[in-house]
Design an enzyme around this catalytic site. Structure first.
Site, PDB file in Angstrom:
ATOM      1  N   ARG A 163       0.800  -1.224   0.000  1.00 50.99           N
ATOM      2  CA  ARG A 163       0.000   0.000   0.000  1.00 50.99           C
ATOM      3  C   ARG A 163       0.836   1.278   0.000  1.00 50.99           C
ATOM      4  O   ARG A 163       0.575   2.209  -0.766  1.00 50.99           O
ATOM      5  CB  ARG A 163      -0.924   0.048   1.238  1.00 50.99           C
ATOM      6  CG  ARG A 163      -2.187  -0.730   1.102  1.00 50.99           C
ATOM      7  CD  ARG A 163      -2.610  -1.257   2.449  1.00 50.99           C
ATOM      8  NE  ARG A 163      -1.630  -2.242   2.873  1.00 50.99           N
ATOM      9  CZ  ARG A 163      -1.665  -3.523   2.512  1.00 50.99           C
ATOM     10  NH1 ARG A 163      -2.645  -3.962   1.791  1.00 50.99           N
ATOM     11  NH2 ARG A 163      -0.724  -4.361   2.901  1.00 50.99           N
ATOM     12  N   THR A 164       1.804   1.334   0.887  1.00 49.77           N
ATOM     13  CA  THR A 164       2.515   2.608   1.055  1.00 49.77           C
ATOM     14  C   THR A 164       3.248   2.995  -0.223  1.00 49.77           C
ATOM     15  O   THR A 164       3.116   4.113  -0.715  1.00 49.77           O
ATOM     16  CB  THR A 164       3.490   2.522   2.248  1.00 49.77           C
ATOM     17  OG1 THR A 164       2.746   2.135   3.390  1.00 49.77           O
ATOM     18  CG2 THR A 164       4.154   3.864   2.511  1.00 49.77           C
ATOM     19  N   LYS A 184      26.931  -3.025  -1.469  1.00 51.19           N
ATOM     20  CA  LYS A 184      28.378  -2.794  -1.595  1.00 51.19           C
ATOM     21  C   LYS A 184      28.911  -2.026  -0.392  1.00 51.19           C
ATOM     22  O   LYS A 184      30.095  -1.684  -0.348  1.00 51.19           O
ATOM     23  CB  LYS A 184      28.668  -1.983  -2.868  1.00 51.19           C
ATOM     24  CG  LYS A 184      28.159  -2.629  -4.139  1.00 51.19           C
ATOM     25  CD  LYS A 184      28.510  -1.740  -5.339  1.00 51.19           C
ATOM     26  CE  LYS A 184      27.870  -2.261  -6.612  1.00 51.19           C
ATOM     27  NZ  LYS A 184      27.988  -1.267  -7.698  1.00 51.19           N
ATOM     28  N   ARG A 229      11.568   3.834   3.299  1.00 50.12           N
ATOM     29  CA  ARG A 229      11.177   2.837   4.308  1.00 50.12           C
ATOM     30  C   ARG A 229      12.412   2.027   4.647  1.00 50.12           C
ATOM     31  O   ARG A 229      13.093   1.520   3.751  1.00 50.12           O
ATOM     32  CB  ARG A 229      10.072   1.924   3.781  1.00 50.12           C
ATOM     33  CG  ARG A 229       9.883   0.718   4.698  1.00 50.12           C
ATOM     34  CD  ARG A 229       8.648  -0.062   4.399  1.00 50.12           C
ATOM     35  NE  ARG A 229       7.457   0.701   4.724  1.00 50.12           N
ATOM     36  CZ  ARG A 229       6.230   0.194   4.682  1.00 50.12           C
ATOM     37  NH1 ARG A 229       6.037  -1.057   4.311  1.00 50.12           N
ATOM     38  NH2 ARG A 229       5.192   0.952   4.991  1.00 50.12           N
TER      39      ARG A 229
HETATM   40  N1  ASP Z   1       1.781  -1.829   6.674  1.00 51.91           N
HETATM   41  C1  ASP Z   1       1.976  -1.362   8.032  1.00 51.91           C
HETATM   42  C2  ASP Z   1       3.427  -1.017   8.296  1.00 51.91           C
HETATM   43  O1  ASP Z   1       4.226  -1.031   7.377  1.00 51.91           O
HETATM   44  C3  ASP Z   1       1.417  -2.307   9.036  1.00 51.91           C
HETATM   45  C4  ASP Z   1       2.024  -3.679   9.093  1.00 51.91           C
HETATM   46  O2  ASP Z   1       2.946  -3.991   8.350  1.00 51.91           O
HETATM   47  O3  ASP Z   1       1.536  -4.462   9.905  1.00 51.91           O
HETATM   48  O4  ASP Z   1       3.763  -0.715   9.420  1.00 51.91           O
END
Ligand code: ASP
Length: 309
Positions: free
Chosen positions: A57-58, A87, A108
């Protein structure tokens, strides 16, 4: 609230008026998208999505958001294996380089604090798209937007947060946002070993928030909740498989339990779910989690426009 350059923590959003403006902008995006009336305020701008941990989703919603605003994306969904990190390149160097190609970076990472570290040296906006067990501020914006849309208000709510409150970064970001509103009461439901970390409990005390903790998701909690927010037990954060196995099915919301909620209550989950909400609950009108995921697109559009237009 001072104008934000980077989005690292939900605690940066300390002004309900600002959030209201962001929600209005998200509503406008939603409407324009429906009527195919979107303009291209970010034409010629590029968002890089650097993902060192899995995401559906993100990452997709960030990329869809950027493209719907007329911008482009540089996407790396597997930075841990596919980038120069293998590397030995540091995050700082990666960000220095990518910021020369992109106008903003959504990152992320598996380690808490990485987005903040990137922001310290980045000339372009850094957006924290989840940093280990730290925070996930754009999920929290999505969540608060969803509550407002579904229930029409953000004050006077009883919110039950259920599951892995220790490792669940979405909860760590959601709490400070909900603390901005009057008379919000929290039920923190988790196995004791997955209790909300001390620093977040201290934050609630500092904000004079009302909360109670329990290991049991009982009738009282279900019957009083306006929002039942279920989280996934974060398997990837456990030291051993046995430890995970011992708590993974601590709470499973089934149809009978969902029907104990008030008719107007909503069930939320940032997704992905494993066993914690049975699929039979999906048809319940209270199940808001798929609508919640869709809302993430419009909130991210509003946020990108704010940061870049
Ligand atoms: N998608 C959310 C996160 O990345 C929740 C999860 O992974 O449980 O934190």
């Amino acid at each position: 609230m001072e104008r934000l350059k980077h989005v690292i923590s939900a605690r940066q959003f300390d002004d309900p008026e600002f959030l209201l403006g962001l929600f209005e902008s998200a509503n406008a995006m939603d409407r324009d998208d429906k009527f195919r009336a979107l303009t291209d305020p970010l034409r010629g701008r590029i968002l890089a999505t650097l993902f060192y941990e899995p995401s559906t989703r993100t990452r997709f919603s960030f990329e869809a958001a950027m493209q719907k605003l007329g911008g482009g994306v540089l996407t790396a969904e597997n930075m841990r294996e596919s980038s120069s990190a293998t590397k030995g390149e540091t995050i700082a160097d990666t960000v220095r380089i990518v910021s020369g190609y992109a106008d903003a970076i959504a990152i992320r990472h598996f380690e808490q604090g990485t987005a903040a570290e990137a922001a310290r040296i980045s000339p372009v906006p850094i957006i924290n798209a989840g940093d280990g067990v730290g925070e996930h501020p754009t999920q929290a914006l999505t969540d608060v937007y969803t509550i407002k849309k579904e229930l029409g208000r953000l004050s006077g709510l009883r919110v039950a947060l259920v599951g892995d409150l220790l490792n669940g970064r979405t909860i760590h970001s959601l709490l400070p946002l909900l603390c901005l509103y009057k008379d919000v009461q929290f039920d923190l439901i988790s196995p004791w070993q997955l209790r909300l970390p001390l620093k977040h409990r201290e934050y609630l005390l500092e904000k004079h928030a009302t909360f109670r903790e329990s290991e049991k998701l009982g009738s009282e909690v279900l019957e009083q909740a306006d929002v039942l927010y279920i989280t996934r037990v974060q398997k990837e954060r456990f030291a051993s498989a046995e430890e995970y196995e011992s708590v993974k099915d601590a709470y499973i919301l089934d149809a009978a339990m969902a029907n104990r909620l008030k008719p107007e209550a909503i069930i939320m989950h940032a997704l992905p779910r494993v066993n914690e909400i049975s699929p039979e609950v999906d048809d319940n009108a209270r199940a808001a989690y798929f609508r919640q995921a869709k809302n993430g697109l419009y909130i991210r559009m509003a946020l990108l426009k704010y940061l870049l237009a």
